[in-house]
Design a protein around this motif. Structure first.
Motif, mmCIF file in Angstrom:
data_model
loop_
_atom_site.group_PDB
_atom_site.id
_atom_site.type_symbol
_atom_site.label_atom_id
_atom_site.label_comp_id
_atom_site.label_asym_id
_atom_site.label_seq_id
_atom_site.Cartn_x
_atom_site.Cartn_y
_atom_site.Cartn_z
ATOM 1 N N VAL A 284 0.829 -1.204 0.000
ATOM 2 C CA VAL A 284 0.000 0.000 0.000
ATOM 3 C C VAL A 284 0.864 1.255 0.000
ATOM 4 C CG1 VAL A 284 -0.192 0.081 2.520
ATOM 5 C CG2 VAL A 284 -1.990 1.098 1.119
ATOM 6 N N ASP A 285 2.042 1.198 0.638
ATOM 7 C CA ASP A 285 2.950 2.352 0.639
ATOM 8 C C ASP A 285 3.491 2.621 -0.762
ATOM 9 O OD1 ASP A 285 2.673 2.569 3.435
ATOM 10 O OD2 ASP A 285 4.269 1.102 3.755
ATOM 11 N N ILE A 286 3.862 1.552 -1.459
ATOM 12 C CA ILE A 286 4.370 1.695 -2.833
ATOM 13 C C ILE A 286 3.272 2.228 -3.737
ATOM 14 C CG2 ILE A 286 5.440 0.476 -4.763
ATOM 15 C CD1 ILE A 286 6.366 -1.646 -2.750
ATOM 16 N N PHE A 287 2.057 1.738 -3.545
ATOM 17 C CA PHE A 287 0.914 2.182 -4.345
ATOM 18 C C PHE A 287 0.683 3.681 -4.179
ATOM 19 C CE2 PHE A 287 -3.667 3.003 -4.751
ATOM 20 C CZ PHE A 287 -3.906 2.524 -6.028
ATOM 21 N N CYS A 288 0.662 4.142 -2.933
ATOM 22 C CA CYS A 288 0.417 5.561 -2.672
ATOM 23 C C CYS A 288 1.554 6.437 -3.209
ATOM 24 C CB CYS A 288 0.243 5.796 -1.167
ATOM 25 S SG CYS A 288 -1.271 5.111 -0.469
ATOM 26 N N ALA A 289 2.802 6.015 -2.984
ATOM 27 C CA ALA A 289 3.952 6.794 -3.444
ATOM 28 C C ALA A 289 3.976 6.878 -4.969
ATOM 29 C CB ALA A 289 5.243 6.168 -2.932
ATOM 30 N N THR A 290 3.662 5.777 -5.633
ATOM 31 C CA THR A 290 3.641 5.773 -7.098
ATOM 32 C C THR A 290 2.530 6.658 -7.635
ATOM 33 O OG1 THR A 290 4.509 3.504 -7.117
ATOM 34 C CG2 THR A 290 3.488 4.297 -9.141
ATOM 35 N N ALA A 291 1.368 6.610 -6.991
ATOM 36 C CA ALA A 291 0.245 7.448 -7.419
ATOM 37 C C ALA A 291 0.611 8.929 -7.326
ATOM 38 C CB ALA A 291 -0.987 7.148 -6.565
ATOM 39 N N VAL A 292 1.247 9.321 -6.224
ATOM 40 C CA VAL A 292 1.673 10.712 -6.070
ATOM 41 C C VAL A 292 2.710 11.074 -7.127
ATOM 42 C CG1 VAL A 292 2.802 12.359 -4.534
ATOM 43 C CG2 VAL A 292 1.170 10.723 -3.605
ATOM 44 N N GLY A 293 3.582 10.120 -7.437
ATOM 45 C CA GLY A 293 4.613 10.369 -8.441
ATOM 46 C C GLY A 293 4.060 10.657 -9.822
ATOM 47 N N THR A 294 2.854 10.152 -10.124
ATOM 48 C CA THR A 294 2.266 10.384 -11.456
ATOM 49 C C THR A 294 1.625 11.764 -11.581
ATOM 50 O OG1 THR A 294 0.098 9.445 -10.844
ATOM 51 C CG2 THR A 294 1.768 7.921 -11.706
ATOM 52 N N LEU A 295 1.531 12.496 -10.483
ATOM 53 C CA LEU A 295 0.846 13.787 -10.508
ATOM 54 C C LEU A 295 1.444 14.796 -11.495
ATOM 55 C CD1 LEU A 295 -1.545 15.212 -9.295
ATOM 56 C CD2 LEU A 295 -0.157 15.880 -7.329
ATOM 57 N N PRO A 296 2.787 14.913 -11.613
ATOM 58 C CA PRO A 296 3.325 15.840 -12.620
ATOM 59 C C PRO A 296 2.878 15.505 -14.040
ATOM 60 C CG PRO A 296 5.039 15.203 -11.072
ATOM 61 C CD PRO A 296 3.867 14.325 -10.787
ATOM 62 N N LEU A 297 2.808 14.226 -14.375
ATOM 63 C CA LEU A 297 2.373 13.830 -15.707
ATOM 64 C C LEU A 297 0.918 14.212 -15.928
ATOM 65 C CD1 LEU A 297 2.982 12.409 -18.361
ATOM 66 C CD2 LEU A 297 2.382 10.242 -17.282
ATOM 67 N N THR A 298 0.078 13.999 -14.923
ATOM 68 C CA THR A 298 -1.329 14.374 -15.025
ATOM 69 C C THR A 298 -1.490 15.869 -15.233
ATOM 70 O OG1 THR A 298 -1.969 12.532 -13.584
ATOM 71 C CG2 THR A 298 -3.551 14.321 -13.839
ATOM 72 N N ILE A 299 -0.766 16.650 -14.446
ATOM 73 C CA ILE A 299 -0.842 18.113 -14.551
ATOM 74 C C ILE A 299 -0.399 18.572 -15.936
ATOM 75 C CG2 ILE A 299 0.093 20.285 -13.676
ATOM 76 C CD1 ILE A 299 0.282 18.929 -10.911
ATOM 77 N N CYS A 300 0.716 18.036 -16.403
ATOM 78 C CA CYS A 300 1.237 18.446 -17.708
ATOM 79 C C CYS A 300 0.316 18.008 -18.848
ATOM 80 C CB CYS A 300 2.646 17.884 -17.913
ATOM 81 S SG CYS A 300 3.897 18.703 -16.898
ATOM 82 N N ASN A 301 -0.333 16.862 -18.696
ATOM 83 C CA ASN A 301 -1.297 16.436 -19.716
ATOM 84 C C ASN A 301 -2.410 17.465 -19.869
ATOM 85 O OD1 ASN A 301 -0.028 14.049 -20.408
ATOM 86 N ND2 ASN A 301 -1.280 12.762 -19.106
#
Length: 226
Positions: free
Chosen positions: A116-133
């Motif tokens: 669950v920690d890896i899942f949450c950290a990875t999800a947060v890591g995708t935020l720059p890509l979402t914003i830039c999209n």
């Protein structure tokens, strides 16, 4: 009725809690070392529903980008032939495969993080890509091809920052050194390739079995109607 009322009450409280914790994700992007650490150890920061929402936003941003880019940066054919399920799969599945592969290897390499920690950290890591999209959509509608470097720069920044954030999230979550983090990243990528091969093999086998059953049923019906 009381049970239904209690369910909706808990749902409402859970939604409010998720939304209150959501801004912390942006703090994590700016302060990754402290942010990812607190995300793992502090129950007040852990936000699994929020992580799910981040992946949903990533999928939505990918679909919106595919459909709403300026005509100079896409084609009518691509917009009219959108496969929503495929777009979601391409956008989200690689990161979910990273979560699984990283968890498998870090479990063998004394990693401190849980799944669950890896899942949450990875999800947060995708935020720059979402914003830039999302940023790319209006930008592509206001610039011409001579200014395409701006569009390319935004896309590149989103991808690079996402990879950097995911790497930092992994290192902080498992309390690794940079060297061990790089080794784990390479192993996780190999794990992703193996998972992709297994998934493709399963789909191929399902397709073959489905085709065989369909042919067999057709043959049986043909014989019965003779």
């Amino acid at each position: 009725m009381a049970a239904v009322g209690g369910f909706f009450s808990r749902l409402g409280k859970g939604t409010v809690t998720t939304l209150k914790r959501f801004p912390y994700f942006f703090y994590v992007l700016v302060h990754p070392f402290q942010g990812y650490y607190d995300l793992k150890v502090d129950p007040r920061r852990k936000n699994v529903p929020g992580a799910v929402i981040l992946f949903i936003l990533l999928a939505i941003s990918s679909i919106a980008k595919r459909q709403l880019l300026g005509y100079l940066y896409t084609t009518r054919y691509e917009q009219l032939n959108l496969d929503v399920l495929m777009e979601i799969t391409v956008a989200v599945l690689p990161y979910l495969m990273w979560v699984v592969a990283n968890w498998c290897f870090t479990s063998l390499m004394d990693g401190d993080g849980k799944l669950v920690d890896i899942f949450c950290a990875t999800a947060v890591g995708t935020l720059p890509l979402t914003i830039c999209n999302f940023i790319e959509i209006p930008v592509s509608n206001f610039i011409d091809l001579d200014s395409s470097a701006v569009f390319t720069a935004i896309a590149s920044v989103g991808i690079v920052l996402t990879y950097v954030e995911i790497f930092l999230g992994m290192v902080v979550t498992h309390q690794y050194t940079v060297k061990k983090g790089i080794v784990t990243t390479i192993l996780s990528i190999v794990g992703i390739l193996l998972l992709a091969f297994v998934i493709l093999l399963i789909f191929y086998l399902i397709q073959q079995v489905t085709g065989f059953v369909s042919s067999l049923w057709t043959e049986i019906m043909y014989r019965m109607n003779e």
